[in-house]
Motif scaffolding. Structure first.
Motif, PDB file in Angstrom:
ATOM      1  N   ALA A   1       4.953  -0.712 -34.116  1.00  0.00           N
ATOM      2  CA  ALA A   1       3.780  -1.136 -34.904  1.00  0.00           C
ATOM      3  C   ALA A   1       4.239  -1.852 -36.174  1.00  0.00           C
ATOM      4  N   PHE A   2       5.287  -1.348 -36.811  1.00  0.00           N
ATOM      5  CA  PHE A   2       5.794  -1.989 -38.028  1.00  0.00           C
ATOM      6  C   PHE A   2       6.340  -3.392 -37.703  1.00  0.00           C
ATOM      7  N   GLY A   3       7.060  -3.486 -36.604  1.00  0.00           N
ATOM      8  CA  GLY A   3       7.609  -4.785 -36.173  1.00  0.00           C
ATOM      9  C   GLY A   3       6.490  -5.797 -35.983  1.00  0.00           C
ATOM     10  N   ALA A   4       5.411  -5.360 -35.312  1.00  0.00           N
ATOM     11  CA  ALA A   4       4.285  -6.267 -35.059  1.00  0.00           C
ATOM     12  C   ALA A   4       3.643  -6.703 -36.376  1.00  0.00           C
ATOM     13  N   GLU A   5       3.622  -5.784 -37.333  1.00  0.00           N
ATOM     14  CA  GLU A   5       2.978  -6.072 -38.619  1.00  0.00           C
ATOM     15  C   GLU A   5       3.710  -7.153 -39.417  1.00  0.00           C
ATOM     16  N   ILE A   6       5.033  -7.152 -39.358  1.00  0.00           N
ATOM     17  CA  ILE A   6       5.768  -8.092 -40.223  1.00  0.00           C
ATOM     18  C   ILE A   6       6.372  -9.287 -39.468  1.00  0.00           C
TER      19      ILE A   6
ATOM     20  N   ASP B   1      16.698   2.400 -55.380  1.00  0.00           N
ATOM     21  CA  ASP B   1      15.758   2.604 -56.487  1.00  0.00           C
ATOM     22  C   ASP B   1      14.399   3.080 -55.986  1.00  0.00           C
ATOM     23  N   ASN B   2      14.128   2.759 -54.709  1.00  0.00           N
ATOM     24  CA  ASN B   2      12.848   3.180 -54.128  1.00  0.00           C
ATOM     25  C   ASN B   2      12.975   4.436 -53.271  1.00  0.00           C
ATOM     26  N   GLY B   3      14.093   5.133 -53.432  1.00  0.00           N
ATOM     27  CA  GLY B   3      14.254   6.411 -52.746  1.00  0.00           C
ATOM     28  C   GLY B   3      14.543   6.308 -51.263  1.00  0.00           C
TER      29      GLY B   3
ATOM     30  N   ILE C   1       9.864   4.019 -45.922  1.00  0.00           N
ATOM     31  CA  ILE C   1      10.924   3.078 -45.520  1.00  0.00           C
ATOM     32  C   ILE C   1      10.322   1.692 -45.283  1.00  0.00           C
ATOM     33  N   TYR C   2       9.195   1.650 -44.547  1.00  0.00           N
ATOM     34  CA  TYR C   2       8.574   0.350 -44.231  1.00  0.00           C
ATOM     35  C   TYR C   2       8.121  -0.365 -45.506  1.00  0.00           C
ATOM     36  N   ILE C   3       7.542   0.386 -46.435  1.00  0.00           N
ATOM     37  CA  ILE C   3       7.069  -0.246 -47.687  1.00  0.00           C
ATOM     38  C   ILE C   3       8.257  -0.840 -48.437  1.00  0.00           C
ATOM     39  N   SER C   4       9.363  -0.099 -48.471  1.00  0.00           N
ATOM     40  CA  SER C   4      10.526  -0.624 -49.208  1.00  0.00           C
ATOM     41  C   SER C   4      11.061  -1.893 -48.530  1.00  0.00           C
ATOM     42  N   ILE C   5      10.950  -1.971 -47.210  1.00  0.00           N
ATOM     43  CA  ILE C   5      11.394  -3.197 -46.520  1.00  0.00           C
ATOM     44  C   ILE C   5      10.433  -4.350 -46.834  1.00  0.00           C
ATOM     45  N   LYS C   6       9.144  -4.048 -46.812  1.00  0.00           N
ATOM     46  CA  LYS C   6       8.156  -5.113 -47.109  1.00  0.00           C
ATOM     47  C   LYS C   6       8.350  -5.635 -48.537  1.00  0.00           C
ATOM     48  N   ASP C   7       8.644  -4.724 -49.449  1.00  0.00           N
ATOM     49  CA  ASP C   7       8.899  -5.131 -50.845  1.00  0.00           C
ATOM     50  C   ASP C   7      10.113  -6.060 -50.951  1.00  0.00           C
ATOM     51  N   VAL C   8      11.108  -5.777 -50.139  1.00  0.00           N
ATOM     52  CA  VAL C   8      12.322  -6.601 -50.160  1.00  0.00           C
ATOM     53  C   VAL C   8      12.012  -8.056 -49.791  1.00  0.00           C
TER      54      VAL C   8
END
Ligand SMILES: Cc1ncc(COP(=O)(O)O)c(C=O)c1O
Length: 424
Positions: free
Chosen positions: A340-345, A385-387, A413-420
């Motif tokens: 689902a995360f893969g499809a989202e990004i 920094d994002n834990g 984890i997904y949010i930190s990747i999206k932020d990157v």
């Protein structure tokens, strides 16, 4: 008087793996771990997004495993495994053989992933030697990684580690990993090469090349290569040090490939991250080449801690967990969540080549990043920094979290990747 923290005390006498200390002098002190979490000296929590190099798949300090090992500790701690045997090793052989690909019959113990592959390579070379045929070349995939001892380094194609040792390595030839497009070319190249009859063995990471940045390849193509090599008496060695024990969605990556390997290398999650140990398993046919009235035809390789009873007990507990409904459900949950995360990004302009095999998820950033460059360090710092503890490999970000990682932790984890994606 101020007490120096671990980071400062570490600098006095310690030399860390894969580290240029002049460029990276600071090591973070970790004091505790539980489940998917690491806790540092300042009390900060970090989600272990790579399961401490793919070891602690059932979670850090897993109570079930700790209890079993604690009990074993009070019975038998260590004994020489040459001339002696013990219940944890015998039981482990019985349980592991049940779940390994059906053609595996014998287990040889050692200490880590590199020794597991080193022994696999030695088995292949000596197999032919014992039969009096001169086969002195190993075959491997381009960009493979099989460890840091000399045989393992030789077959590894990632030159960043090998430079100073090139002229001391054993003879190795490499082939490309199979794709739908190149497989016919690989097969015809191999067919003519095999006529020389001097290739002893072929070592490969099945389905996923970990250190090459989670590169994934085609199971059908790999199957064709294995079938051809086995027809020409080349021993096939599956290095499942990274892929083993559920990560690819099946117990072993080799379960997804029709042609079964002659030899399998196991470590990392074998002992659930508790105690180092490795196993090189093989078929009866491989074992028989060493079984002789002639002493020197034996495999004269042995490490002091071979089949340590505590490590065997941890492995037995790990195998029990792997087969439990709870862990199997968790594996399916993480597979679905990553999809689902893969499809989202997928359509994000900075994202390329999203790939997934079981719970192993990776994507490339559409940006050029050196494997050990500054941008890579910036990404690493962002995650920390994002834990979230993730180790980008060049421009690849991958997630290989413990099976017990919660949905909340996956979300973080997904949010930190999206932020990157917004800072590259
Ligand atoms: C596929 C593979 N083989 C072998 C090794 C070497 O294992 P170790 O670091 O335990 O020596 C690794 C380590 O990452 C690996 O991923």
């Amino acid at each position: 008087m101020t007490t120096k923290n671990l980071t400062e005390r570490d600098k006095n006498h310690l030399w860390h793996p894969l580290t240029q200390h002049k460029l990276h002098p600071e090591m973070l002190g970790i004091v505790r771990a539980k489940g998917a979490l690491l806790i540092d000296e300042a009390g900060n929590e970090l989600i272990d997004g790579i399961a401490s190099w793919y070891t602690c798949m059932y979670g850090h300090c897993n109570d079930f495993i700790l209890q079993r090992v604690h009990h074993q500790m009070q019975q038998l701690d260590q004994v020489v495994f040459s001339g002696f045997t013990h219940e944890p090793a015998v039981k482990l052989s019985e349980e592991l053989i049940k779940i390994l690909p059906h053609n595996q019959e014998k287990l040889f113990f050692s200490d880590n992933g590199s020794t597991a592959t080193e022994i696999g390579i030695k088995m292949a070379l000596q197999y032919h030697y014992n039969y009096g045929s001169k086969r002195n070349v190993m075959l491997a995939f381009e960009d493979g990684f099989h460890g840091d001892t000399f045989g393992a380094m030789s077959v590894s194609g990632l030159s960043v580690y090998n430079g100073p040792f090139e002229e001391f390595l054993i003879e190795v030839e490499r082939i490309a990993v199979p794709t739908k497009e190149n497989i016919e070319a690989i097969i015809s190249q191999l067919e003519s090469r095999l006529e020389q009859q001097n290739i002893a063995g072929f070592i490969y990471e099945p389905l996923v090349q970990g250190a090459a940045a989670m590169k994934m390849h085609d199971a059908d193509g790999l199957n064709k290569i294995l079938r051809l090599l086995q027809r020409h008496n080349v021993l096939t060695i599956a290095d499942e040090v990274m892929t083993g024990f559920g990560k690819t969605g099946t117990h072993f990556a080799s379960d997804q490939i029709e042609t079964k390997p002659d030899i399998i290398c196991l470590s990392k999650a074998l002992t659930a991250g508790l105690i180092p140990m490795a196993i090189t398993s093989c078929t009866q046919d491989v074992y028989d080449a060493f079984y002789s009235d002639d002493l020197v035809k034996g495999l004269f390789h042995g490490h002091t801690y071979t089949a340590n009873p505590l490590a065997c007990t941890a492995a037995l507990a790990g195998i029990e967990l792997l087969q439990s409904e709870e862990i199997q459900n968790n594996i399916q949950r993480i597979i679905k969540s990553h999809k689902a995360f893969g499809a989202e990004i997928e359509s994000h302009s900075k994202v390329a080549n999203i790939r997934q095999c079981g719970i192993i998820f990776a994507l490339d950033l559409n940006v050029k990043i050196e494997r050990y460059g500054n941008l890579r360090d910036k990404l690493f710092k962002h995650f920390m920094d994002n834990g979230v503890f993730l180790r980008p490999l060049g421009n690849t970000i991958y997630v290989l979290a413990p099976y017990v990682t919660t949905n909340e932790q996956l979300k973080k984890i997904y949010i930190s990747i999206k932020d990157v994606l917004s800072i590259v």
